[in-house]
Design a protein around this motif. Structure first.
Motif, PDB file in Angstrom:
ATOM      1  N   GLN A   1      -1.026   3.734  -3.133  1.00 24.87           N
ATOM      2  CA  GLN A   1      -2.197   4.375  -2.525  1.00 24.87           C
ATOM      3  C   GLN A   1      -2.992   5.258  -3.487  1.00 24.87           C
ATOM      4  O   GLN A   1      -4.226   5.279  -3.470  1.00 24.87           O
TER       5      GLN A   1
ATOM      6  N   THR B   1      -7.951  -0.690  -1.340  1.00 19.29           N
ATOM      7  CA  THR B   1      -7.764   0.720  -1.666  1.00 19.29           C
ATOM      8  C   THR B   1      -7.754   0.972  -3.171  1.00 19.29           C
ATOM      9  O   THR B   1      -8.111   2.057  -3.629  1.00 19.29           O
TER      10      THR B   1
ATOM     11  N   ILE C   1       0.804  -1.215   0.000  1.00 21.99           N
ATOM     12  CA  ILE C   1       0.000   0.000   0.000  1.00 21.99           C
ATOM     13  C   ILE C   1       0.837   1.265   0.000  1.00 21.99           C
ATOM     14  O   ILE C   1       0.427   2.300  -0.554  1.00 21.99           O
ATOM     15  N   ASP C   2       2.035   1.232   0.593  1.00 28.75           N
ATOM     16  CA  ASP C   2       2.867   2.433   0.627  1.00 28.75           C
ATOM     17  C   ASP C   2       3.524   2.729  -0.723  1.00 28.75           C
ATOM     18  O   ASP C   2       4.328   3.657  -0.829  1.00 28.75           O
TER      19      ASP C   2
END
Length: 275
Positions: free
Chosen positions: A73, A101, A69-70
């Motif tokens: 995003q 996400t 996710i980093d």
């Protein structure tokens, strides 16, 4: 009329954010460029690009290293609002679609790539190379124009031969220096997480990053940029000190022209111009 219009720049780089809270890099020229990863908000990407005199309309695509996710995003907004194509491996794409996400991003913007197969984007030759990380089909990138190149190797437990080959031929090294071993082992992470970070599919420590740089440094390297420093298990001073000590121990002297930085975690770096 901007300075970039008056004095065109052929290759420049800016880290918009580098660390576990989000990763995103701009690599390009005065007129157009590429994002590598998009692990911060689309709004922050836009605002940070504006700070260095660039707009989202100048971005030609997003290269994704892996599906954590980093690093991903902002992809939903980048594909839907800004219509930016996303370049990544098939395995990374599958991971992106599984993430809550990013599962509803515009799938028409996917552009598949394969490690070791160069392609053209924004006036550059881009080649992905495989890295050892606990994500399916994770890669780093070698990005070159006709005279200079950048190799970005982040989120890797060890530097394999494919990554080493791309780093050795680059003028700019953006290389992970994630953790100080003593800080990690004595820190408050649970044992399972310590083993993950420390393992061959985890992250690169200061010692291993510095060892590689020292063993392969040459005067053609204009920039050494240490990236993805841990907020919990590292500091910029420790990463840079380890590099200096390793260079000294191995008798390696950097050219006075070689720029060395530890990239900031929660803010952008300076805009590096590669000449």
């Amino acid at each position: 009329m901007s300075l970039n219009t008056l004095f065109p720049v052929q290759l420049q780089l800016c880290s918009l954010s580098s660390g576990s809270s989000g990763n995103c890099y701009f690599i390009g020229s005065s007129s157009e460029g590429i994002l590598v990863d998009a692990g911060i908000s689309a709004r922050r990407i836009r605002k940070t690009l504006e700070e260095i005199g660039l707009s989202m309309s100048q971005i030609r695509g997003v290269l994704i290293t892996h599906d954590h996710i980093d690093h991903i995003q902002a992809l939903t907004l980048l594909t839907k609002k800004y219509r930016l194509p996303v370049y990544c491996t098939e395995g990374t794409w599958k991971g992106i679609l599984r993430n809550r996400t990013t599962f509803d991003l515009d799938q028409e913007m996917f552009r598949p790539l394969k490690a070791g197969v160069p392609f053209s984007l924004a006036g550059f030759t881009v080649e992905a190379f495989p890295v050892s990380h606990d994500a399916l089909d994770a890669v780093g990138y070698h990005i070159a124009n006709s005279s200079r190149s950048i190799a970005l190797a982040t989120d890797l437990g060890v530097i394999g031969e494919a990554a080493a080959a791309c780093l050795r031929r680059a003028n700019v090294l953006v290389i992970e220096s994630n953790y100080d071993e003593e800080m990690l082992l004595k820190g408050r992470y649970p044992q399972q997480l310590k083993q993950r970070v420390h393992g061959v599919m985890g992250h690169l420590c200061n010692t291993h990053a510095s060892g590689f740089i020292s063993d392969h440094y040459h005067p053609g390297i204009s920039h050494i940029l240490l990236c993805h420093l841990s907020a919990e298990n590292n500091t910029p001073d420790k990463a840079l000190q380890t590099l200096r000590q390793t260079l000294d121990r191995k008798g390696v002297s950097l050219s006075p022209a070689t720029v060395v930085r530890a990239l900031p975690r929660g803010s952008r770096s300076e805009l590096f111009v590669i000449e």
